[in-house]
Design a protein around this motif. Structure first.
Motif, PDB file in Angstrom:
ATOM      1  N   SER A   1       0.829  -1.205   0.000  1.00 30.23           N
ATOM      2  CA  SER A   1       0.000   0.000   0.000  1.00 30.23           C
ATOM      3  C   SER A   1       0.863   1.254   0.000  1.00 30.23           C
ATOM      4  O   SER A   1       0.522   2.253  -0.661  1.00 30.23           O
ATOM      5  CB  SER A   1      -0.947  -0.002   1.208  1.00 30.23           C
TER       6      SER A   1
ATOM      7  N   SER B   1       1.238   6.739  -6.784  1.00 25.32           N
ATOM      8  CA  SER B   1       0.073   7.594  -7.023  1.00 25.32           C
ATOM      9  C   SER B   1       0.400   9.053  -6.711  1.00 25.32           C
ATOM     10  O   SER B   1      -0.036   9.975  -7.426  1.00 25.32           O
ATOM     11  CB  SER B   1      -1.107   7.126  -6.169  1.00 25.32           C
TER      12      SER B   1
ATOM     13  N   GLU C   1       1.304  -9.859  -6.534  1.00 22.32           N
ATOM     14  CA  GLU C   1       0.159  -9.044  -6.134  1.00 22.32           C
ATOM     15  C   GLU C   1       0.441  -7.559  -6.371  1.00 22.32           C
ATOM     16  O   GLU C   1      -0.454  -6.796  -6.767  1.00 22.32           O
ATOM     17  CB  GLU C   1      -0.168  -9.297  -4.656  1.00 22.32           C
TER      18      GLU C   1
ATOM     19  N   TRP D   1      -0.642  -6.213  -9.771  1.00 24.53           N
ATOM     20  CA  TRP D   1      -2.060  -5.909  -9.948  1.00 24.53           C
ATOM     21  C   TRP D   1      -2.442  -4.621  -9.237  1.00 24.53           C
ATOM     22  O   TRP D   1      -3.255  -3.830  -9.749  1.00 24.53           O
ATOM     23  CB  TRP D   1      -2.910  -7.076  -9.454  1.00 24.53           C
ATOM     24  N   GLU D   2      -1.849  -4.372  -8.084  1.00 21.60           N
ATOM     25  CA  GLU D   2      -2.179  -3.163  -7.341  1.00 21.60           C
ATOM     26  C   GLU D   2      -1.659  -1.918  -8.066  1.00 21.60           C
ATOM     27  O   GLU D   2      -2.355  -0.892  -8.144  1.00 21.60           O
ATOM     28  CB  GLU D   2      -1.610  -3.248  -5.926  1.00 21.60           C
TER      29      GLU D   2
ATOM     30  N   ARG E   1      -1.083  -1.780 -11.258  1.00 14.48           N
ATOM     31  CA  ARG E   1      -1.857  -1.717 -12.504  1.00 14.48           C
ATOM     32  C   ARG E   1      -3.160  -0.949 -12.290  1.00 14.48           C
ATOM     33  O   ARG E   1      -3.545  -0.094 -13.107  1.00 14.48           O
ATOM     34  CB  ARG E   1      -2.138  -3.142 -12.990  1.00 14.48           C
ATOM     35  N   SER E   2      -3.808  -1.232 -11.190  1.00 14.13           N
ATOM     36  CA  SER E   2      -5.060  -0.530 -10.885  1.00 14.13           C
ATOM     37  C   SER E   2      -4.814   0.952 -10.627  1.00 14.13           C
ATOM     38  O   SER E   2      -5.593   1.821 -11.059  1.00 14.13           O
ATOM     39  CB  SER E   2      -5.735  -1.166  -9.664  1.00 14.13           C
ATOM     40  N   ALA E   3      -3.712   1.250  -9.908  1.00 11.26           N
ATOM     41  CA  ALA E   3      -3.397   2.654  -9.611  1.00 11.26           C
ATOM     42  C   ALA E   3      -3.105   3.433 -10.892  1.00 11.26           C
ATOM     43  O   ALA E   3      -3.561   4.581 -11.049  1.00 11.26           O
ATOM     44  CB  ALA E   3      -2.206   2.722  -8.662  1.00 11.26           C
TER      45      ALA E   3
ATOM     46  N   ALA F   1      -4.177   2.722 -13.880  1.00 16.45           N
ATOM     47  CA  ALA F   1      -5.417   2.815 -14.656  1.00 16.45           C
ATOM     48  C   ALA F   1      -6.264   4.006 -14.207  1.00 16.45           C
ATOM     49  O   ALA F   1      -7.039   4.566 -15.009  1.00 16.45           O
ATOM     50  CB  ALA F   1      -6.221   1.525 -14.524  1.00 16.45           C
ATOM     51  N   ASN F   2      -6.109   4.421 -12.944  1.00 22.89           N
ATOM     52  CA  ASN F   2      -6.846   5.585 -12.469  1.00 22.89           C
ATOM     53  C   ASN F   2      -6.441   6.859 -13.200  1.00 22.89           C
ATOM     54  O   ASN F   2      -7.195   7.832 -13.232  1.00 22.89           O
ATOM     55  CB  ASN F   2      -6.626   5.771 -10.965  1.00 22.89           C
TER      56      ASN F   2
ATOM     57  N   LYS G   1      -7.176   3.273 -18.898  1.00 20.92           N
ATOM     58  CA  LYS G   1      -7.171   2.020 -19.653  1.00 20.92           C
ATOM     59  C   LYS G   1      -6.008   1.158 -19.183  1.00 20.92           C
ATOM     60  O   LYS G   1      -5.039   1.651 -18.603  1.00 20.92           O
ATOM     61  CB  LYS G   1      -7.050   2.289 -21.151  1.00 20.92           C
ATOM     62  N   THR G   2      -6.122  -0.113 -19.446  1.00 20.58           N
ATOM     63  CA  THR G   2      -5.036  -1.045 -19.156  1.00 20.58           C
ATOM     64  C   THR G   2      -4.916  -2.023 -20.317  1.00 20.58           C
ATOM     65  O   THR G   2      -5.905  -2.313 -21.004  1.00 20.58           O
ATOM     66  CB  THR G   2      -5.302  -1.846 -17.859  1.00 20.58           C
TER      67      THR G   2
END
Length: 585
Positions: free
Chosen positions: A226, A233, A286, A289-290, A292-294, A296-297, A301-302
């Motif tokens: 995190s 971020s 893991e 993926w975390e 990747r999501s950040a 994408a914000n 797109k991903t």
């Protein structure tokens, strides 16, 4: 993941292994730099060129060729005419290979980095300015410097006319950059050129050999994902950029690993994976993926997901002793004093110094191999091991011997990896530097032989164990070659599904080869207890060859493959009343 640019180090020592001799292919095309940038372009990505010549990266001597140490009056990483002359020649040859991939010619390469974290090493701006001029001579690229973000490091690095950037902690680094840069030619968008996963979130960074050396786990325990994602971020919220170091936790195959030295040598393991989003085999953790999501914000797109194949397990493969290293024929050199490895045109591996005591001699005392072990000295009298003197031990072991007329003293010296970071970087010659003494007695003359062993002997390759003689291993024996064979399913061989982590049990220390490929070193002390084997290097019929430096008469060597890397430490049988490596580099 949604990233758009690949930052790539270029290893000068791989491309110019000897002065003026260039290798643009390497093992299975690993040195084909042009093909690499073509692949980047084909994938729709951009690139950043990090040519060095010094790149650090925990590579042998920071990616600089070992032969530089033999150039008279040359000083690396300095405003030295000889070093700059060879750097110029290197940049020129590199440019011939990749110039068409510059963004100015429609290619993917956007930037070129000047040196690497020079502000953590020195403050000679004349040197970095000269290096910048050489890059400009051969490349038409915007340049940048990359330095640690602390007040003690960052101000030493910037160069007039070159974008000044930071690496490490972005919170501190961006503030330091803002407070120190007043030259408009050094200003521009913020970039964290190496956003690490080893800040407060990580218990251990890179891994070095040693019975008390710490290590990351395959699952990433010891990381605060995190906090890492929050940092990335935060950078994006500043309209700034970052490069993940490392995005893919790769491998220092063969003898390419470097070392650290803060008063004591710490040799880096083949694995350079300390928690990257993609692990050593290229499979996502893991954290992938975390992040990747950040990302994408911000991008909205991903990319599509690539299927992850399971890895292979390989049942126990018995390894049989088939040849003795020191009985191999090789050229010999006679000299009154020891000659270092590089003087013989050798960069890696092992070098043997042999002395025969004259009739009537009777010498005893502590052995002093030149100015100290560079890096690990196996000591034999009449073919029987007497002890080990190792620069990674604190304090180094003392070995006391006695030789009389006719006795043969042999010193087998291992290069465990040239230092790539810290002050001893200037002198990284390997072997024995200076004269050898037993007590106060000078030992001379010497017969010297090189054993670079980048691959196993040709006499062992391609032959089943049943077609090779099995030799007898005696107690305290000199190094021995072992061999075994195994099969893989034809549908798996040669694919990513054949990826595995290969372990050696029953051995102390040595080198592991599969199908002729040098995977790197193993050492029972750990913490790395297995080596990554790319499935692309495996076939239906496979051979494992091992050079065991300290064969045990009562132990069988066995290889096995696992779908997960194995980490743990063992006591060091050669390190008595000493410590093996520094647990907190």
């Amino acid at each position: 993941m949604g990233l758009n640019t690949i930052f790539s180090y270029i290893f000068w020592n791989e491309l110019e292994p000897s002065p003026g001799v260039w290798d643009w292919n390497g093992i299975r095309g690993m040195n084909d730099i042009a093909a690499w940038y073509q692949a980047v372009q084909d994938a729709g990505l951009q690139a950043v060129l990090r040519p060095g010549g010094y790149i650090c990266g925990e590579r042998d001597w920071g990616g600089m060729p070992a032969w530089l140490s033999q150039i008279q009056n040359l000083t690396v990483r300095s405003n030295n005419p000889q070093f700059l002359e060879h750097s110029d020649y290197y940049f020129g040859n590199l440019s011939q290979q990749i110039s068409k991939y510059q963004v100015s010619q429609g290619g993917p390469i956007l930037l070129a980095q000047v040196e690497n974290e020079y502000g953590q090493y020195g403050s000679d701006h004349a040197y970095t300015a000269a290096l910048s001029a050489l890059i400009a001579k051969h490349f038409n690229l915007l340049q940048y410097t990359n330095d640690g973000g602390s007040q003690t490091q960052f101000p030493n690095g910037p160069v007039h006319g070159v974008l000044a950037e930071i690496d490490g902690d972005p919170y501190q680094g961006f503030a330091t950059r803002k407070n120190n840069i007043s030259d408009p030619t050094e200003m521009g968008p913020n970039l964290d050129g190496e956003y690490y996963f080893n800040q407060k979130e990580l218990a251990k960074w890179l891994t070095t050999w040693g019975s008390n050396s710490l290590y990351p786990t395959v699952s990433g325990i010891g990381y605060n994902n995190s906090a890492i994602v929050a940092g990335a971020s935060w950078i994006l919220n500043q309209a700034s950029s970052f490069s993940l170091y490392m995005f893919h936790g790769g491998t220092n195959f063969a003898f390419s690993n470097g070392g650290l030295n803060f008063g004591q040598l710490e040799a880096v393991t083949p694995s350079y994976d300390y928690g990257a989003p993609l692990d050593e085999s290229g499979r996502p953790r893991e954290l992938y993926w975390e992040l990747r999501s950040a990302i994408a914000n911000y991008t909205g797109k991903t990319p599509n997901i690539v299927q992850t194949l399971p890895m292979s397990n390989i049942s126990d493969v018995p390894l049989r002793p088939v040849a003795a290293l020191l009985e191999e024929s090789s050229d010999t050199i006679k000299s009154d004093s020891p000659i270092n490895m590089e003087q013989l045109g050798q960069s890696y591996g092992y070098i043997l110094y042999r002395y025969q005591a004259p009739y009537g001699a009777n010498i005893s005392g502590q052995l002093h191999p030149g100015d100290g072990p560079r890096d690990r000295v196996l000591v034999y009298v009449n073919g029987n091991k007497q002890g080990v003197i190792d620069a990674t031990y604190y304090p180094p072991q003392n070995v006391t011997i006695q030789i009389v007329g006719g006795d043969v003293l042999e010193l087998l010296v291992e290069n465990q990896g040239r230092v790539d970071y810290s002050s001893p970087l200037l002198d990284q010659r390997k072997g024995i530097i200076g004269d050898v003494y037993i007590g106060s007695n000078l030992v001379s003359p010497w017969t010297i032989q090189s054993y670079p062993v980048p691959t196993p002997p040709q006499s062992l390759i391609g032959k089943g164990t049943n077609h090779l003689p099995i030799i007898t291993v005696s107690a305290n024996s000199t190094p021995v070659w072992y061999k075994g064979n195994f099969k893989l399913d034809g549908g798996v061989a040669g694919t990513a599904a054949a990826d595995t982590f290969l372990s050696i049990s029953g051995g102390i220390k040595g080198v592991l080869y599969v199908n002729g490929y040098n995977l790197g070193k193993y050492w029972t002390v750990g913490p790395a207890q297995s080596q990554y084997v790319p499935g692309a290097w495996l076939r239906e019929d496979n051979e494992i060859i091992v050079l065991e430096l300290e064969p045990q008469v009562d132990k069988e060597l066995v290889a096995s493959g696992s779908s997960e890397r194995v980490w743990y430490n063992n006591p060091d049988p050669d390190c008595v009343n000493c410590k093996s490596a520094n647990p907190n580099p």
